[in-house]
Design an enzyme around this catalytic site. Structure first.
Site, PDB file in Angstrom:
ATOM      1  N   SER A  19       0.732  -1.013  -0.001  1.00  0.00           N
ATOM      2  CA  SER A  19       0.006   0.061   0.008  1.00  0.00           C
ATOM      3  C   SER A  19       0.766   1.294  -0.154  1.00  0.00           C
ATOM      4  O   SER A  19       1.668   1.427  -0.931  1.00  0.00           O
ATOM      5  CB  SER A  19      -0.898  -0.088   1.179  1.00  0.00           C
ATOM      6  OG  SER A  19      -1.989   0.838   1.018  1.00  0.00           O
ATOM      7  N   ASP A 186     -10.035  -5.619  -3.922  1.00  0.00           N
ATOM      8  CA  ASP A 186      -9.349  -4.514  -3.264  1.00  0.00           C
ATOM      9  C   ASP A 186     -10.235  -3.404  -3.733  1.00  0.00           C
ATOM     10  O   ASP A 186     -10.184  -2.873  -4.836  1.00  0.00           O
ATOM     11  CB  ASP A 186      -7.943  -4.445  -3.644  1.00  0.00           C
ATOM     12  CG  ASP A 186      -7.138  -3.535  -2.452  1.00  0.00           C
ATOM     13  OD1 ASP A 186      -7.711  -2.434  -2.294  1.00  0.00           O
ATOM     14  OD2 ASP A 186      -5.951  -4.074  -2.651  1.00  0.00           O
ATOM     15  N   HIS A 219      -7.514  -5.774   0.154  1.00  0.00           N
ATOM     16  CA  HIS A 219      -6.288  -4.981   0.559  1.00  0.00           C
ATOM     17  C   HIS A 219      -5.777  -5.623   1.670  1.00  0.00           C
ATOM     18  O   HIS A 219      -4.514  -5.590   1.683  1.00  0.00           O
ATOM     19  CB  HIS A 219      -6.860  -3.537   0.976  1.00  0.00           C
ATOM     20  CG  HIS A 219      -5.731  -2.263   0.555  1.00  0.00           C
ATOM     21  ND1 HIS A 219      -5.109  -2.160  -0.490  1.00  0.00           N
ATOM     22  CD2 HIS A 219      -4.967  -1.792   1.641  1.00  0.00           C
ATOM     23  CE1 HIS A 219      -4.233  -1.259  -0.329  1.00  0.00           C
ATOM     24  NE2 HIS A 219      -4.224  -0.971   0.878  1.00  0.00           N
TER      25      HIS A 219
END
Length: 243
Positions: A19, A186, A219
């Site tokens: 991320s 995600d 995610h």
């Protein structure tokens, strides 16, 4: 950090980021920074372009300038799991009609493979509120650029131009082996945005641009899934061994 580890060990690094950790790498690599110290990079849930991000909560927070409000209130640390940031998120949910009964899923996507007895957002490390302002700018503008200081004068002071310079993904050296791991569920690192990134990276040797796509992953799965070793980490180790 890369410079320090390189200096202490005398070795090039295998970099792994998830991320925000991928955005840090893209910014550095595209400017030619630390590339001579990196052997390869595995980038999980890559964040470069956020213009098509489908997370309603993250987009509502960006559109409402929530991070900017916190920053100007003097709150320099953004803690995802509690405090003023958490209260403002819940206010957004109440006022926008977004069902935030499962905050992890509404923000990051329907993670398939977490231990359901745990809350993972509370485990997330705080970051600088300024980081969140920067991400909100990227969501609203749909590009990957440096931090916008909010006025032409301030941007000129920092960059010598009235607008923040954009990071050029095509400038990332083609000899750095990259592994991009992303998931079909995600809501932050969206499949379409990842494809934009892939297109911007340009033509590369297939052995030096490897994709790991998991349709059922969202995610948080890439870090916390109970089967992440088999699904994500073993392929990363295989990738490292090739380079």
């Amino acid at each position: 950090m890369v410079q320090y580890v390189h200096d202490q060990t005398g070795q090039k690094l295998h970099y792994v980021g998830h991320s925000l950790g991928t955005l840090m790498a893209f910014g550095a690599f595209s400017r030619g920074e630390v590339v001579s110290m990196v052997r390869s990079a595995s980038l999980l849930c890559p964040i470069a372009f956020l213009g098509q991000m489908p997370s309603l909560l993250a987009r509502a927070a960006a559109d409402a300038f929530i991070a900017e409000d916190l920053y100007w209130l003097g709150l320099n640390e953004f803690a995802p799991g509690g405090g003023p940031a958490s209260k403002l998120v819940h206010d957004i949910c109440s006022n926008s009609g977004i069902d935030c009964s499962n905050l992890e899923d509404v923000l990051t996507g329907p993670n398939c493979c977490l231990n359901v007895s745990k809350s993972y957002l509370n485990d997330q490390q705080p970051t600088a509120t300024k980081n969140m302002v920067h991400l909100a700018q990227m969501i609203r503008q749909g590009n990957i650029a440096m931090y916008d200081y909010g006025s032409e004068d301030e941007n000129n002071k920092h960059y010598g131009q009235p607008t923040p310079p954009e990071y050029n993904m095509s400038q990332i050296p083609t000899d750095i082996p990259l592994l991009l791991a992303y998931g079909g569920k995600d809501l932050i690192s969206d499949v379409k945005d990842v494809q934009t990134l892939i297109d911007k990276l340009g033509g590369r040797d297939p052995e030096k641009l490897v994709m790991v796509y998991k349709d059922e992953y969202a995610h948080l799965d890439f870090v916390h899934a109970i089967n992440a070793k088999q699904v994500v980490y073993n392929p990363i180790m295989d990738f490292f061994n090739l380079h």
